[in-house]
Design a protein around this motif. Sequence first.
Motif, mmCIF file in Angstrom:
data_model
loop_
_atom_site.group_PDB
_atom_site.id
_atom_site.type_symbol
_atom_site.label_atom_id
_atom_site.label_comp_id
_atom_site.label_asym_id
_atom_site.label_seq_id
_atom_site.Cartn_x
_atom_site.Cartn_y
_atom_site.Cartn_z
ATOM 1 N N GLY A 268 0.836 -1.205 0.000
ATOM 2 C CA GLY A 268 0.000 0.000 0.000
ATOM 3 C C GLY A 268 0.862 1.243 0.000
ATOM 4 O O GLY A 268 2.009 1.222 -0.454
ATOM 5 N N MET A 269 0.314 2.322 0.537
ATOM 6 C CA MET A 269 1.018 3.596 0.495
ATOM 7 C C MET A 269 2.408 3.486 1.148
ATOM 8 O O MET A 269 3.405 3.917 0.575
ATOM 9 N N MET A 270 2.479 2.903 2.340
ATOM 10 C CA MET A 270 3.746 2.846 3.052
ATOM 11 C C MET A 270 4.673 1.789 2.451
ATOM 12 O O MET A 270 5.852 2.055 2.196
ATOM 13 N N ASP B 296 1.879 -8.501 -1.632
ATOM 14 C CA ASP B 296 0.538 -8.073 -1.237
ATOM 15 C C ASP B 296 -0.402 -9.258 -1.414
ATOM 16 O O ASP B 296 -0.006 -10.298 -1.949
ATOM 17 N N ALA B 297 -1.647 -9.092 -0.942
ATOM 18 C CA ALA B 297 -2.582 -10.220 -0.969
ATOM 19 C C ALA B 297 -2.961 -10.591 -2.407
ATOM 20 O O ALA B 297 -3.151 -11.767 -2.716
ATOM 21 N N ALA C 94 3.989 -3.895 6.474
ATOM 22 C CA ALA C 94 3.190 -2.660 6.359
ATOM 23 C C ALA C 94 1.803 -2.999 5.822
ATOM 24 O O ALA C 94 1.311 -2.367 4.887
ATOM 25 N N VAL C 95 1.186 -4.048 6.396
ATOM 26 C CA VAL C 95 -0.193 -4.392 5.997
ATOM 27 C C VAL C 95 -1.163 -3.558 6.827
ATOM 28 O O VAL C 95 -0.757 -2.661 7.567
ATOM 29 N N GLU D 173 -3.563 -1.868 9.561
ATOM 30 C CA GLU D 173 -3.322 -1.652 10.996
ATOM 31 C C GLU D 173 -4.316 -2.502 11.803
ATOM 32 O O GLU D 173 -5.307 -1.996 12.342
ATOM 33 N N LYS E 278 -1.893 -8.607 10.967
ATOM 34 C CA LYS E 278 -0.440 -8.546 11.154
ATOM 35 C C LYS E 278 0.095 -9.879 11.695
ATOM 36 O O LYS E 278 1.150 -10.355 11.269
ATOM 37 N N ASN F 164 5.876 -1.783 10.682
ATOM 38 C CA ASN F 164 5.772 -0.334 10.474
ATOM 39 C C ASN F 164 4.509 0.219 11.154
ATOM 40 O O ASN F 164 4.036 1.303 10.815
ATOM 41 N N SER G 143 1.866 2.178 13.260
ATOM 42 C CA SER G 143 2.009 3.507 13.857
ATOM 43 C C SER G 143 1.343 3.597 15.220
ATOM 44 O O SER G 143 1.601 4.546 15.955
ATOM 45 N N PHE H 184 8.113 4.343 9.718
ATOM 46 C CA PHE H 184 8.378 5.362 8.699
ATOM 47 C C PHE H 184 7.304 6.447 8.766
ATOM 48 O O PHE H 184 6.218 6.228 9.290
#
Length: 729
Positions: A331-333, A352-353, A408-409, A411, A416, A436, A438, A460
């Motif tokens: 994704g974005m991250m 990714d999936a 980075a999947v 949240e 995870k 990653n 947050s 990040f």
Amino acid sequence: MTDFTMQKGDDGVAVITWDVPGKSMNVLSFDGAGELDRLIDDALADETVKGIVITSGKDDFAGGMDLNAIAGMKDAGGAQGVFDGVMGLHALLRKIERAGMDPKTLKGGKPVAAALPGTALGIGLELPLATHRIFAAPNPRAKIGLPEINVGIFPGAGGTTRLVRKLGVLAAAPILLEGKLSDPAAAKSAGLIDEVVDDPVAAAKAWVLGASDADLVKPWDAKGYKMPGGTPYHPAGFTTFLGAAAMVHGKTLGVYPAARALLSAVYEGSLVPFDTALKIEARWFTNVLMNPSSGNMIRSLFINKGALEKGANRPDVPDQTVRKVGILGAGMMGAGIAYVSANAGIDVVLIDAVQDAADRGKAYSEGLLDKGISRKKVTEEKRAQVLGRINATTDYAALEGCDLIVEAVFEDVGVKAEVTKKAEAVIPADAIFATNTSTLPIGELAKASSRPGQFIGIHFFSPVDKMLLVEIIRGAQTGDVAVAKALDFVRQIRKTPIVVNDARFFYANRCIIPYINEGVRMVGEGVNPTLIENAAKMMGMPLGPLQLIDETSIDLGVKIAKATKAALGGEYVDTEVDDVLFWMADQGRMGRKSKSGFYAYDEAGKRQDLWEGLDAQFPRAEGQPDLTEVQQRLMFVQALEAVRALEQGVLTDIREGDVGAILGWGFAPWSGGPFGWLDILGAARAVEVTERLAGKYGDRFAAPALLREMAERGESFYGRFGPQAKQAA
Ligand code: NAD
């Protein structure tokens, strides 16, 4: 140690070579300046020397003044020490410029030329500017300019005075005020240097041998000199100066003393003869250096940032350079992390999936590289190399051989946990697994891992390719090798790391969220939103709290608020914030991405004014707070959180707290960071203000015990927790 050596050739040219032993880049120390001074005296006095060429023994010319020496000058001699030190440099450079000529007839001087093989920054350009002609190699990696303003000072070794007299205020402005750097070709077109040639030393030698008396006279030393574009009381100059003053104030809102002092030095200097102007420049430079803001900026943005990048807090374990990184979630991250990794020469498996999502993640790199090509910053070859390193797939088997995983999947603890198990089934037994996340505690996520000692947070910031900070989070069970691996990875991708301990929101978000919340809370109280935003910017915050939440998105704010409330239960204190935030979400105003938030946006998504609808829902309170009160709320709510993070052992090094705050969320860079800011204020004053704020607005402003103790003992943060104090302990 010898920084400068001189070789007198049979052709009558003395070549002075700058080559500081043991350093990859030349920097000027006061000892070095003394050596150069003696060599210049020698060459000027020697009848066999017809001209002088100053060059470098390295690939670059010089990176600038040794900022540690500048800081030392202040510590040792105070204002007088700084002024005398600067005047000493002026005398040396002026000696080079006048080169022994008769001051009346301007005849009989020896030609001096500079030959720059590469980068020439700060004093590395001020010295060439004092010579009679500057030759540079066509080195596309070379950066030429005066970046001093970026660390809170300004060019104080004649760079300001010479450049303005050479180019005029208008042309010199971006170079001086923005620290704009150029490659040699652009530097030549800007008039910063004279020639770009394959062999600058040979060209400089030929030039000094052929130069005439007239070639050595600087325009400002010649009769009838007029400043290009005019001085302040010239009709054309007047508008330039007026515009420059307005521009500087518009950009800095008065919080950066260096920009203001620079402008004063230029203005006052342009009204007097050259040598007096140098003295004025030295006085303003001293003024800036004695301002605590510049000392704090140099400390955080140069000295400590550099120390952290060099691994100041790296555990003593063998090299952990990353060769193959697996990134889970494109994704974005994930896409951003893949780009910076591949760009640093690391092989990337981007998972990714579904294949489509993995491909989109890789396409993000393609987009950035294409942009680089159109701006001539990236070659086709480099593009192919970087893309060739990214394997976008859904197949976890491809993770075989990865020595680092960055997850980075979504949240979500469950998602995870699932990908952690799937990856650990494939990767080597000694690989490090990083998340990653947050907001989720590292200890919680590590439960899904069969190797919690190798589990760590690498947090990040978005957008990954632009943001300089990476927050490394050590869980309770995380081992030293994992920390070293994370630090080595951050070094490879050329970002700045901080290492913090595991706690709710770690460090950066722990401070950013209260900042945003305080702004949102004030909207609910009926404080004029324009006042809130301007108060923040006038304290040097790059974004007001309302703009910041528009950027990060209001639905994310709602999600975090709900999760925090669920975790804290009865201790949750942000209900007034939620009243505003949830209402905004109910209106569908999710921030910039929905082209509607606390601000209005046009069709193209460009931010306009603050949204008018706020007034109807949150009527203006009759008595508006004054500017200082709003500023104190916005600043203390962040700074106190930083102190609590230190008190609770989340932060273990205040240098990381300060550098992380500036690079992570733009905490008023002029202050050097929250601890620097509190030191400028003094602990006693900080306690006094926060007591008043706590009485009026609530316990979130209550001074932490640590701050109270420091106020009682008269301590400062850097005095008690700085590296010197740590070493002494
Ligand atoms: P995103 O929704 O853009 O990307 C998540 C990606 O993970 C999606 O492409 C999704 O398809 C993929 N994914 C989901 N389940 C998966 C599975 N089982 N296997 C493989 N791939 C799967 O989210 P994002 O903004 O990139 O955030 C990712 C992580 O980074 C989150 O933990 C977030 O908290 C954290 N983070 C986000 C930001 C930010 O500003 N967005 C900043 C720092 C950290």
